[in-house]
Design a protein around this motif. Structure first.
Motif, PDB file in Angstrom:
ATOM      1  N   UNK A 195       0.797  -1.237   0.000  1.00  0.00           N
ATOM      2  CA  UNK A 195       0.000   0.000   0.000  1.00  0.00           C
ATOM      3  C   UNK A 195       0.821   1.274   0.000  1.00  0.00           C
ATOM      4  N   UNK A 196       1.748   1.406  -0.961  1.00  0.00           N
ATOM      5  CA  UNK A 196       2.618   2.594  -1.041  1.00  0.00           C
ATOM      6  C   UNK A 196       2.568   3.186  -2.450  1.00  0.00           C
ATOM      7  N   UNK A 197       1.454   3.725  -2.944  1.00  0.00           N
ATOM      8  CA  UNK A 197       0.223   3.849  -2.162  1.00  0.00           C
ATOM      9  C   UNK A 197      -0.806   2.758  -2.420  1.00  0.00           C
ATOM     10  N   UNK A 198      -0.736   2.042  -3.586  1.00  0.00           N
ATOM     11  CA  UNK A 198      -1.842   1.134  -3.920  1.00  0.00           C
ATOM     12  C   UNK A 198      -1.395   0.003  -4.855  1.00  0.00           C
ATOM     13  N   UNK A 199      -0.228  -0.538  -4.628  1.00  0.00           N
ATOM     14  CA  UNK A 199       0.321  -1.543  -5.552  1.00  0.00           C
ATOM     15  C   UNK A 199      -0.092  -2.956  -5.164  1.00  0.00           C
ATOM     16  N   UNK A 200      -0.121  -3.810  -6.154  1.00  0.00           N
ATOM     17  CA  UNK A 200      -0.183  -5.256  -5.957  1.00  0.00           C
ATOM     18  C   UNK A 200       1.064  -5.815  -6.623  1.00  0.00           C
ATOM     19  N   UNK A 201       2.000  -6.311  -5.815  1.00  0.00           N
ATOM     20  CA  UNK A 201       3.268  -6.816  -6.323  1.00  0.00           C
ATOM     21  C   UNK A 201       3.121  -8.286  -6.700  1.00  0.00           C
ATOM     22  N   UNK A 202       3.466  -8.616  -7.956  1.00  0.00           N
ATOM     23  CA  UNK A 202       3.358  -9.982  -8.454  1.00  0.00           C
ATOM     24  C   UNK A 202       4.765 -10.511  -8.683  1.00  0.00           C
ATOM     25  N   UNK A 203       5.139 -11.535  -7.926  1.00  0.00           N
ATOM     26  CA  UNK A 203       6.508 -12.025  -7.941  1.00  0.00           C
ATOM     27  C   UNK A 203       6.746 -13.176  -8.905  1.00  0.00           C
ATOM     28  N   UNK A 204       7.871 -13.109  -9.614  1.00  0.00           N
ATOM     29  CA  UNK A 204       8.277 -14.152 -10.554  1.00  0.00           C
ATOM     30  C   UNK A 204       9.737 -14.533 -10.316  1.00  0.00           C
ATOM     31  N   UNK A 205      10.103 -15.722 -10.785  1.00  0.00           N
ATOM     32  CA  UNK A 205      11.500 -16.049 -11.008  1.00  0.00           C
ATOM     33  C   UNK A 205      11.697 -16.176 -12.510  1.00  0.00           C
ATOM     34  N   UNK A 206      12.929 -15.981 -12.961  1.00  0.00           N
ATOM     35  CA  UNK A 206      13.246 -16.094 -14.378  1.00  0.00           C
ATOM     36  C   UNK A 206      14.723 -16.428 -14.518  1.00  0.00           C
ATOM     37  N   UNK A 207      15.103 -16.857 -15.715  1.00  0.00           N
ATOM     38  CA  UNK A 207      16.493 -17.192 -15.998  1.00  0.00           C
ATOM     39  C   UNK A 207      17.049 -16.253 -17.053  1.00  0.00           C
ATOM     40  N   UNK A 208      18.307 -15.879 -16.892  1.00  0.00           N
ATOM     41  CA  UNK A 208      18.999 -15.039 -17.871  1.00  0.00           C
ATOM     42  C   UNK A 208      19.047 -15.760 -19.214  1.00  0.00           C
ATOM     43  N   UNK A 209      18.682 -15.031 -20.289  1.00  0.00           N
ATOM     44  CA  UNK A 209      18.643 -15.641 -21.617  1.00  0.00           C
ATOM     45  C   UNK A 209      19.574 -14.974 -22.611  1.00  0.00           C
ATOM     46  N   UNK A 210      20.231 -13.887 -22.241  1.00  0.00           N
ATOM     47  CA  UNK A 210      21.152 -13.240 -23.167  1.00  0.00           C
ATOM     48  C   UNK A 210      21.152 -11.734 -23.030  1.00  0.00           C
ATOM     49  N   UNK A 211      22.161 -11.129 -23.671  1.00  0.00           N
ATOM     50  CA  UNK A 211      22.294  -9.684 -23.626  1.00  0.00           C
ATOM     51  C   UNK A 211      23.381  -9.251 -22.666  1.00  0.00           C
ATOM     52  N   UNK A 212      23.787  -7.995 -22.809  1.00  0.00           N
ATOM     53  CA  UNK A 212      24.825  -7.418 -21.962  1.00  0.00           C
ATOM     54  C   UNK A 212      24.162  -6.625 -20.850  1.00  0.00           C
ATOM     55  N   UNK A 213      24.542  -6.907 -19.604  1.00  0.00           N
ATOM     56  CA  UNK A 213      23.965  -6.219 -18.463  1.00  0.00           C
ATOM     57  C   UNK A 213      24.367  -4.748 -18.509  1.00  0.00           C
ATOM     58  N   UNK A 214      23.366  -3.874 -18.666  1.00  0.00           N
ATOM     59  CA  UNK A 214      23.650  -2.441 -18.833  1.00  0.00           C
ATOM     60  C   UNK A 214      22.530  -1.641 -18.168  1.00  0.00           C
ATOM     61  N   UNK A 215      22.749  -1.105 -16.968  1.00  0.00           N
ATOM     62  CA  UNK A 215      21.726  -0.287 -16.299  1.00  0.00           C
ATOM     63  C   UNK A 215      21.328   0.894 -17.167  1.00  0.00           C
ATOM     64  N   UNK A 216      20.054   1.295 -17.072  1.00  0.00           N
ATOM     65  CA  UNK A 216      19.573   2.380 -17.929  1.00  0.00           C
ATOM     66  C   UNK A 216      20.151   3.739 -17.543  1.00  0.00           C
ATOM     67  N   UNK A 217      20.736   3.864 -16.338  1.00  0.00           N
ATOM     68  CA  UNK A 217      21.341   5.127 -15.922  1.00  0.00           C
ATOM     69  C   UNK A 217      20.343   6.170 -15.484  1.00  0.00           C
ATOM     70  N   UNK A 218      19.073   5.874 -15.573  1.00  0.00           N
ATOM     71  CA  UNK A 218      18.028   6.807 -15.156  1.00  0.00           C
ATOM     72  C   UNK A 218      17.368   6.295 -13.883  1.00  0.00           C
ATOM     73  N   UNK A 219      16.696   5.160 -14.009  1.00  0.00           N
ATOM     74  CA  UNK A 219      16.075   4.554 -12.828  1.00  0.00           C
ATOM     75  C   UNK A 219      17.061   3.653 -12.102  1.00  0.00           C
ATOM     76  N   UNK A 220      17.799   2.850 -12.866  1.00  0.00           N
ATOM     77  CA  UNK A 220      18.776   1.918 -12.300  1.00  0.00           C
ATOM     78  C   UNK A 220      20.180   2.449 -12.539  1.00  0.00           C
ATOM     79  N   UNK A 221      20.939   2.624 -11.467  1.00  0.00           N
ATOM     80  CA  UNK A 221      22.285   3.175 -11.591  1.00  0.00           C
ATOM     81  C   UNK A 221      23.372   2.116 -11.528  1.00  0.00           C
ATOM     82  N   UNK A 222      23.053   0.925 -11.047  1.00  0.00           N
ATOM     83  CA  UNK A 222      24.030  -0.153 -10.998  1.00  0.00           C
ATOM     84  C   UNK A 222      23.288  -1.472 -10.911  1.00  0.00           C
TER      85      UNK A 222
END
Length: 273
Positions: free
Chosen positions: A209-236
């Motif tokens: 309730x911050x303020x009104x979310x329903x958090x839905x949890x998943x697990x997943x496996x890495x499938x490819x790509x280079x780990x690169x934070x967007x630099x806006x929301x995620x910094x590392x």
């Protein structure tokens, strides 16, 4: 066994019954009785309007206003987030519902169609415009949160720019209009850290309730790509073993639950850690 039953939210001013459960939320805090539970009216006779929104242990469960609250010296205030770690599950549900409804009623006072002030309905959890008849219900914002592991079993953790320094958590984000939860998982991870995932598995959900979310949890496996934070929301961001992992959210959130589940799984499959 304590059970919380949601019900229509209605404002009432009749005297409280002794076993009525009262929830007060001054700021982002919850007032608990001397026993460490939500107080009963017999312990804390509060005057004024109350919003009844469910039943706990068979008794009415009501949100009380913050005006002129006189809190007994034996009571204490704790942060809403911390309440999730100390209250039993039915009382956690009641606090979540109370806080969500309090925010909704504060922000949904007038009709978005004609501008008249809304009134509460007595038979359902909704507010209605007395002029045009439009009915408004509490809004829930679904969000996905994902525990991603790589081929070595390491967990993907990311630092959001809004977090305190040194705190990392799982990648999460809101579901956008037209999306399924699964497509939101793929999009959020791709946008925020630049990688693709596979083998999604639903793990559970949590009202947040911050303020009104329903958090839905998943697990997943890495499938490819280079780990690169967007630099806006995620910094590392990075993949971590239990020995390497940074500070993570405290118990009480689905993020921590997913992280703890990973720790247990990693411990069973990686004895060297």
């Amino acid at each position: 066994m304590s059970i919380f039953f949601p019900a229509a939210a209605a404002v009432r001013t009749v005297p409280a019954a002794p076993d009525e459960v009262l929830i007060a939320l001054p700021g982002d805090r919850v007032i608990l009785s001397g026993t460490g539970h939500l107080p009963r009216a017999a312990e804390w006779p509060v005057d004024g309007d109350r919003l009844e929104f469910g039943r706990l242990d068979g008794a009415a469960c009501s949100l009380v206003g913050e005006e002129n609250l006189r809190v007994p010296e034996t009571f204490r205030e704790i942060e809403v987030r911390f309440a999730f770690t100390v209250l039993p599950e039915p009382e956690q549900i009641a606090v979540c519902r109370a806080r969500t409804l309090a925010n909704w009623r504060r922000n949904r006072r007038f009709c978005g169609a004609c501008g008249l002030e809304l009134v509460d309905l007595a038979d359902e959890c909704a507010r209605k415009c007395p002029g045009c008849g439009a009915v408004f219900y509490p809004q829930i914002s679904p969000a996905v949160i994902v525990a991603v592991t790589d081929a070595a079993g390491r967990l993907l953790l990311a630092h959001n720019g809004k977090f305190r320094e040194g705190l990392y958590s799982l990648v999460a984000g809101f579901v956008e209009p037209g999306e399924s939860m699964e497509s939101a998982v793929h999009r959020e991870i791709r946008e925020e850290v630049g990688v693709e995932v596979k083998n999604l598995r639903y793990m559970g959900s949590q009202s947040w309730p911050f303020p009104n979310s329903l958090m839905i949890g998943f697990t997943a496996e890495y499938a490819g790509g280079v780990l690169r934070p967007d630099g806006v929301e995620i910094t590392d961001a990075g993949f971590f073993t239990p020995r390497e992992m940074p500070a993570v959210p405290p118990p009480g959130s689905i993020s921590r639950t997913l992280i703890d589940n990973w720790l247990q799984t990693y411990g069973r499959t990686h004895t060297d850690e």
